[in-house]
Motif scaffolding. Structure first.
Motif, mmCIF file in Angstrom:
data_model
loop_
_atom_site.group_PDB
_atom_site.id
_atom_site.type_symbol
_atom_site.label_atom_id
_atom_site.label_comp_id
_atom_site.label_asym_id
_atom_site.label_seq_id
_atom_site.Cartn_x
_atom_site.Cartn_y
_atom_site.Cartn_z
ATOM 1 N N PRO A 71 162.846 109.912 47.498
ATOM 2 C CA PRO A 71 162.316 110.597 48.676
ATOM 3 C C PRO A 71 162.392 109.703 49.911
ATOM 4 C CG PRO A 71 160.520 109.869 47.272
ATOM 5 C CD PRO A 71 161.789 109.626 46.496
ATOM 6 N N ALA A 72 162.656 110.322 51.046
ATOM 7 C CA ALA A 72 162.748 109.568 52.302
ATOM 8 C C ALA A 72 161.353 109.178 52.770
ATOM 9 C CB ALA A 72 163.451 110.412 53.364
ATOM 10 N N SER A 73 161.162 107.907 53.061
ATOM 11 C CA SER A 73 159.872 107.436 53.564
ATOM 12 C C SER A 73 160.087 106.111 54.288
ATOM 13 C CB SER A 73 158.864 107.256 52.419
ATOM 14 O OG SER A 73 159.321 106.283 51.491
ATOM 15 N N PHE A 74 159.175 105.810 55.198
ATOM 16 C CA PHE A 74 159.228 104.546 55.916
ATOM 17 C C PHE A 74 158.476 103.466 55.145
ATOM 18 C CE2 PHE A 74 159.527 107.635 59.495
ATOM 19 C CZ PHE A 74 160.763 107.238 59.984
ATOM 20 N N THR A 75 159.005 102.259 55.151
ATOM 21 C CA THR A 75 158.258 101.133 54.603
ATOM 22 C C THR A 75 157.174 100.733 55.607
ATOM 23 O OG1 THR A 75 159.671 99.440 55.602
ATOM 24 C CG2 THR A 75 160.363 100.329 53.466
ATOM 25 N N ARG A 76 156.270 99.853 55.190
ATOM 26 C CA ARG A 76 155.207 99.415 56.100
ATOM 27 C C ARG A 76 155.801 98.747 57.338
ATOM 28 N NH1 ARG A 76 150.240 95.946 53.834
ATOM 29 N NH2 ARG A 76 149.903 98.005 52.869
ATOM 30 N N ALA A 77 156.803 97.872 57.158
ATOM 31 C CA ALA A 77 157.416 97.190 58.296
ATOM 32 C C ALA A 77 158.076 98.185 59.242
ATOM 33 C CB ALA A 77 158.436 96.162 57.811
ATOM 34 N N GLU A 78 158.722 99.216 58.685
ATOM 35 C CA GLU A 78 159.373 100.226 59.521
ATOM 36 C C GLU A 78 158.338 101.040 60.296
ATOM 37 O OE1 GLU A 78 163.371 100.927 56.764
ATOM 38 O OE2 GLU A 78 161.590 102.172 56.493
ATOM 39 N N ALA A 79 157.237 101.401 59.625
ATOM 40 C CA ALA A 79 156.180 102.164 60.292
ATOM 41 C C ALA A 79 155.554 101.362 61.425
ATOM 42 C CB ALA A 79 155.121 102.590 59.278
ATOM 43 N N GLU A 80 155.371 100.066 61.211
ATOM 44 C CA GLU A 80 154.798 99.216 62.261
ATOM 45 C C GLU A 80 155.744 99.118 63.453
ATOM 46 O OE1 GLU A 80 154.017 95.592 60.237
ATOM 47 O OE2 GLU A 80 152.142 96.301 59.325
ATOM 48 N N LEU A 81 157.041 99.018 63.202
ATOM 49 C CA LEU A 81 158.012 98.977 64.290
ATOM 50 C C LEU A 81 157.982 100.272 65.095
ATOM 51 C CD1 LEU A 81 160.432 97.795 65.830
ATOM 52 C CD2 LEU A 81 161.907 98.735 64.024
ATOM 53 N N ILE A 82 157.895 101.396 64.412
ATOM 54 C CA ILE A 82 157.851 102.694 65.090
ATOM 55 C C ILE A 82 156.576 102.814 65.925
ATOM 56 C CG2 ILE A 82 157.635 105.185 64.688
ATOM 57 C CD1 ILE A 82 159.549 104.778 62.309
ATOM 58 N N ASP A 83 155.453 102.343 65.388
ATOM 59 C CA ASP A 83 154.200 102.369 66.159
ATOM 60 C C ASP A 83 154.352 101.586 67.460
ATOM 61 O OD1 ASP A 83 152.952 103.932 64.273
ATOM 62 O OD2 ASP A 83 151.946 102.265 63.270
ATOM 63 N N ARG A 84 154.975 100.417 67.400
ATOM 64 C CA ARG A 84 155.164 99.603 68.609
ATOM 65 C C ARG A 84 156.107 100.304 69.580
ATOM 66 N NH1 ARG A 84 156.107 95.522 64.825
ATOM 67 N NH2 ARG A 84 158.257 95.265 65.580
ATOM 68 N N ALA A 85 157.151 100.935 69.044
ATOM 69 C CA ALA A 85 158.108 101.626 69.907
ATOM 70 C C ALA A 85 157.452 102.805 70.613
ATOM 71 C CB ALA A 85 159.302 102.101 69.077
ATOM 72 N N GLU A 86 156.645 103.570 69.894
ATOM 73 C CA GLU A 86 155.983 104.722 70.506
ATOM 74 C C GLU A 86 154.946 104.276 71.528
ATOM 75 O OE1 GLU A 86 156.405 108.028 66.933
ATOM 76 O OE2 GLU A 86 154.588 106.820 67.055
ATOM 77 N N ALA A 87 154.313 103.131 71.276
ATOM 78 C CA ALA A 87 153.337 102.619 72.242
ATOM 79 C C ALA A 87 154.027 102.221 73.547
ATOM 80 C CB ALA A 87 152.590 101.431 71.643
ATOM 81 N N GLU A 88 155.249 101.724 73.456
ATOM 82 C CA GLU A 88 155.975 101.317 74.661
ATOM 83 C C GLU A 88 156.275 102.496 75.583
ATOM 84 O OE1 GLU A 88 158.456 97.455 72.885
ATOM 85 O OE2 GLU A 88 159.457 99.373 73.261
ATOM 86 N N VAL A 89 156.560 103.661 74.990
ATOM 87 C CA VAL A 89 156.935 104.823 75.819
ATOM 88 C C VAL A 89 155.805 105.840 75.914
ATOM 89 C CG1 VAL A 89 159.381 104.548 75.322
ATOM 90 C CG2 VAL A 89 157.986 105.973 73.814
ATOM 91 N N ALA A 90 154.669 105.532 75.262
ATOM 92 C CA ALA A 90 153.479 106.394 75.326
ATOM 93 C C ALA A 90 153.784 107.824 74.907
ATOM 94 C CB ALA A 90 152.879 106.368 76.732
ATOM 95 N N ARG A 91 154.526 107.957 73.798
ATOM 96 C CA ARG A 91 154.800 109.291 73.278
ATOM 97 C C ARG A 91 155.218 109.171 71.820
ATOM 98 N NH1 ARG A 91 160.467 111.453 75.786
ATOM 99 N NH2 ARG A 91 160.191 112.933 74.060
ATOM 100 N N SER A 92 155.096 110.278 71.094
ATOM 101 C CA SER A 92 155.507 110.313 69.692
ATOM 102 C C SER A 92 156.999 110.624 69.617
ATOM 103 C CB SER A 92 154.705 111.381 68.944
ATOM 104 O OG SER A 92 155.145 111.480 67.602
ATOM 105 N N ILE A 93 157.702 109.887 68.759
ATOM 106 C CA ILE A 93 159.145 110.053 68.620
ATOM 107 C C ILE A 93 159.449 110.512 67.184
ATOM 108 C CG2 ILE A 93 161.390 108.937 68.753
ATOM 109 C CD1 ILE A 93 160.024 109.132 71.424
ATOM 110 N N PRO A 94 160.239 111.582 67.009
ATOM 111 C CA PRO A 94 160.541 112.072 65.654
ATOM 112 C C PRO A 94 161.643 111.271 64.963
ATOM 113 C CG PRO A 94 161.580 113.483 67.276
ATOM 114 C CD PRO A 94 160.763 112.480 68.053
ATOM 115 N N PHE A 95 161.357 109.993 64.699
ATOM 116 C CA PHE A 95 162.314 109.182 63.962
ATOM 117 C C PHE A 95 162.426 109.705 62.523
ATOM 118 C CE2 PHE A 95 160.988 105.817 67.088
ATOM 119 C CZ PHE A 95 162.225 105.676 67.679
#
Length: 213
Positions: A106-130
């Protein structure tokens, strides 16, 4: 563009499609194949501020949907989306031969990937459908067996290949014990795989691997 098995592949002629044009040894166009559909460029990327070195710049590449493909034997082609282990096997005419669907990865993000996405979304102040990546490359052996290269964490080159037979039946994982870039597999001759891997200081090495059955 790239050239493979007397086909000129054009990824740029039309958005959302890979075109295959067959040429002879003199470069004359002989015919073309039905294109393989690719995911559209997400609309959310339009106007998105992406600064070099930012978390968003690091996340955009690995977590966008894409399609992988490989020529099979006897005039066929395999292709699969990057976010699920689902293959379409079709004739060069475009007719579908079989569809292989699996549920064990099943497709899922690892903890490191989820943390990177959180930082990326915080930079642009929006949720991104990665989208998480499952498959990062397809390769077909000379006897028709299919090797699906499984994506490593943060889209790093993986060392695991899932093996499928000619009918699309899953046979099990194959661990090469070294990371191989999916586009660096130079050739597969019988049970021998030639590929490039990076050593210390990112020095490239050509490796020869023998698959024991």
């Amino acid at each position: 563009m790239r050239f493979e098995r007397n086909f000129l592949l054009d990824h740029t002629a039309e958005a959302g499609r890979i075109h295959f044009v067959r040429v002879d040894s003199l470069g004359e166009i002989k015919d073309s194949l039905p294109p393989v559909a690719t995911p559209e460029i997400p609309t959310w990327m339009g106007g998105l501020p992406i600064r070099p070195g930012s978390a968003m710049a690091e996340a955009v590449g690995p977590f966008l949907p894409r399609v992988h493909w490989a020529f099979g034997n006897s005039g066929t082609i395999w292709h699969a989306p990057s976010d699920e282990l689902r293959f379409v096997h079709r004739a060069l005419s475009g007719d579908t031969i079989r569809i292989v669907e699996t549920v064990y990865r099943p497709a899922s993000f690892t903890r490191a990937e989820a943390e990177l996405i959180d930082r990326a979304e915080a930079e642009v102040a929006r949720s991104i459908p990665f989208v998480p990546q499952v498959v990062e490359g397809l390769h077909v052996m000379q006897d028709g067996y299919v090797l699906a290269q499984i994506a490593g964490e943060l889209n790093a080159p993986g060392s695991t290949f899932d093996v499928f037979d000619l009918e699309g039946r899953y046979l099990g994982p194959l661990d090469l014990r070294l990371a191989v870039h999916p586009y660096s597999v130079a050739a597969i001759v019988r049970d021998t795989l030639l590929a490039i891997t990076l050593g210390e200081l990112d020095v490239p090495f050509l490796v020869r691997l023998t698959i024991h059955r």
